[in-house]
Write an enzyme that holds these catalytic residues in place. Sequence first.
Site, mmCIF file in Angstrom:
data_model
loop_
_atom_site.group_PDB
_atom_site.id
_atom_site.type_symbol
_atom_site.label_atom_id
_atom_site.label_comp_id
_atom_site.label_asym_id
_atom_site.label_seq_id
_atom_site.Cartn_x
_atom_site.Cartn_y
_atom_site.Cartn_z
ATOM 1 N N TYR A 11 50.740 79.915 97.902
ATOM 2 C CA TYR A 11 51.081 78.530 97.534
ATOM 3 C C TYR A 11 50.516 78.168 96.154
ATOM 4 C CZ TYR A 11 51.973 78.060 102.608
ATOM 5 O OH TYR A 11 52.407 78.230 103.898
ATOM 6 N N LYS B 62 45.987 82.399 103.986
ATOM 7 C CA LYS B 62 46.766 83.537 104.492
ATOM 8 C C LYS B 62 46.770 84.707 103.523
ATOM 9 C CE LYS B 62 49.705 79.934 106.472
ATOM 10 N NZ LYS B 62 49.887 78.876 105.478
ATOM 11 N N HIS C 146 50.326 86.698 106.673
ATOM 12 C CA HIS C 146 51.383 85.705 106.428
ATOM 13 C C HIS C 146 52.747 86.095 107.019
ATOM 14 C CE1 HIS C 146 52.182 82.262 103.355
ATOM 15 N NE2 HIS C 146 52.982 82.150 104.384
HETATM 16 P P1 NAD Z 1 57.520 70.103 107.282
HETATM 17 O O1 NAD Z 1 58.360 70.254 108.479
HETATM 18 O O2 NAD Z 1 56.114 69.742 107.406
HETATM 19 O O3 NAD Z 1 58.307 69.053 106.380
HETATM 20 C C1 NAD Z 1 57.754 68.496 105.251
HETATM 21 C C2 NAD Z 1 58.747 67.492 104.673
HETATM 22 O O4 NAD Z 1 59.072 66.517 105.657
HETATM 23 C C3 NAD Z 1 58.142 66.698 103.516
HETATM 24 O O5 NAD Z 1 58.307 67.367 102.312
HETATM 25 C C4 NAD Z 1 58.915 65.410 103.591
HETATM 26 O O6 NAD Z 1 60.147 65.577 102.935
HETATM 27 C C5 NAD Z 1 59.181 65.254 105.063
HETATM 28 N N1 NAD Z 1 58.203 64.340 105.750
HETATM 29 C C6 NAD Z 1 56.865 64.473 105.885
HETATM 30 N N2 NAD Z 1 56.363 63.482 106.645
HETATM 31 C C7 NAD Z 1 57.411 62.707 107.005
HETATM 32 C C8 NAD Z 1 57.539 61.552 107.808
HETATM 33 N N3 NAD Z 1 56.488 61.008 108.394
HETATM 34 N N4 NAD Z 1 58.780 61.016 107.957
HETATM 35 C C9 NAD Z 1 59.862 61.569 107.374
HETATM 36 N N5 NAD Z 1 59.814 62.697 106.625
HETATM 37 C C10 NAD Z 1 58.594 63.255 106.444
HETATM 38 O O7 NAD Z 1 57.728 71.445 106.413
HETATM 39 P P2 NAD Z 1 56.849 72.506 105.658
HETATM 40 O O8 NAD Z 1 56.077 71.900 104.548
HETATM 41 O O9 NAD Z 1 57.756 73.626 105.325
HETATM 42 O O10 NAD Z 1 55.827 73.024 106.766
HETATM 43 C C11 NAD Z 1 54.558 72.470 106.947
HETATM 44 C C12 NAD Z 1 53.470 73.421 106.512
HETATM 45 O O11 NAD Z 1 53.594 74.653 107.194
HETATM 46 C C13 NAD Z 1 53.541 73.837 105.046
HETATM 47 O O12 NAD Z 1 53.111 72.842 104.156
HETATM 48 C C14 NAD Z 1 52.688 75.072 105.071
HETATM 49 O O13 NAD Z 1 51.314 74.735 105.058
HETATM 50 C C15 NAD Z 1 53.098 75.698 106.383
HETATM 51 N N6 NAD Z 1 54.157 76.745 106.228
HETATM 52 C C16 NAD Z 1 53.880 78.004 106.640
HETATM 53 C C17 NAD Z 1 54.839 78.998 106.522
HETATM 54 C C18 NAD Z 1 54.518 80.379 106.988
HETATM 55 O O14 NAD Z 1 55.289 81.296 106.693
HETATM 56 N N7 NAD Z 1 53.449 80.585 107.701
HETATM 57 C C19 NAD Z 1 56.082 78.709 105.984
HETATM 58 C C20 NAD Z 1 56.359 77.408 105.573
HETATM 59 C C21 NAD Z 1 55.382 76.428 105.723
#
Ligand code: NAD
Length: 273
Positions: free
Chosen positions: A49, A74, A107
Site C-alpha cells: 500500500y 502483510k 498477502h
Molecule cells: P471497502 O469495502 O472497505 O470499501 C471502501 C469504500 O467504501 C470507500 O472508499 C468508500 O468509497 C466507501 N465507504 C466507506 N465507508 C462508507 C460508508 N459508511 N458509507 C458509504 N460508503 C462508504 O473496500 P477496501 O478498501 O477495498 O477494503 C477494506 C480494506 O481491506 C482495505 O483498505 C485494505 O486494508 C484491506 N484489503 C485487503 C486486501 C487483501 O488482498 N488482503 C485487498 C483489498 C483490501
Amino acid sequence: MKEFILNNGIKIPAVGVGVFRVEDANIASETVKTALSVGYRHIDTAMIYGNEEAVGKAIKDSGVRRQEIFLTTKLWNDDQRSGKVQEAIDASLKRLGTDYIDLYLVHWPVKESYVSIWKKMEEVYKSGKAKAIGVSNYNTHHLDDLLKEAEIVPAVNQIECYPYLTQESVVKYCKEKGIHPQAWGPLGAGQSDVLSNPVVVEIAKKHGKSPAQVVLRWNVERGVIVIPKSVHKARLIENLSIDDFKLTGEEAKQINALNKNLRLGADPETFNF
Ligand code: NAD
C-alpha cells in the site's frame, strides 16, 4: 467495542480501519490519526500500500500507546517469491516505527510458495516480531495444503467478503480449523451497489442505521472481522458504530441470500501479480 480472540489467545477488535489506496502520505497519516481519535484500535495496512511510514507516524503522533493498537501488515508477493521474510518484516517494522506487528499476513497464495513460505512465517512468529501470523486470499484447498505442513495454525485468513460474496465455505472451513475469517472489501470496495440494495436499505431503515452499518454488523455477527476503509471522519465514526443494534435471524438470512459469488478484486486462483 467488540473484540474477537485469535487461536493463540490474543485479542483483535472486530472492526478495524483499512488504508488500501490511500497512497498520499498526508491523507494516510490524517486518516489513521482521525481513526484513532474516534476510537479505532485496529489498523490494516500492507507493504504494497506504500503507506506504512505514514501509518507509523500517525500512531506516534496520536498519543495512543502502541500496546493499545492492533496493527496488521502483510508480506508482499515478491518477498514471498524470494523467500526473504525476515528482511521484509524488518523493513516493515522500520517503516512503521515499531518493534512488533500484531498480525503479519501472507498477502496472496503465490502458486509456487504459498505452503513453503509458512515455515518462514513461523520463524517470524517465534522471533516475537509478530504476535500472530496468518494468510490472506487463501481458498480452502490452499489452507488444506498449508495445514498439512504447518506447525502453527494461521490465526487469520483475510478474504474478500461482502453480501454479494459471502464466502460461506471458506468461512465455515476457517472456523472449523480455528482460523479467524476477516473480510476485506466489506462494503463492496466502493465499486458495488450493495449499499443501495433494497434488502439492505430496508433492514437499515428498520434499525435506524445506515446500509454500511448493516453489512458490517452482518459480518461481525457471523464471526467475521471487518476492516472497512474510509478517509472521512463521519464515515469512520459510522463504520465503527455498530455495537448498538442486532440483526434478527431472518434479516441475517436475507443478507446471506444476496450472495452471487461476485468478486470485485482479484481471484486467488488466477491473480497474476
Ligand atoms: P471497502 O469495502 O472497505 O470499501 C471502501 C469504500 O467504501 C470507500 O472508499 C468508500 O468509497 C466507501 N465507504 C466507506 N465507508 C462508507 C460508508 N459508511 N458509507 C458509504 N460508503 C462508504 O473496500 P477496501 O478498501 O477495498 O477494503 C477494506 C480494506 O481491506 C482495505 O483498505 C485494505 O486494508 C484491506 N484489503 C485487503 C486486501 C487483501 O488482498 N488482503 C485487498 C483489498 C483490501
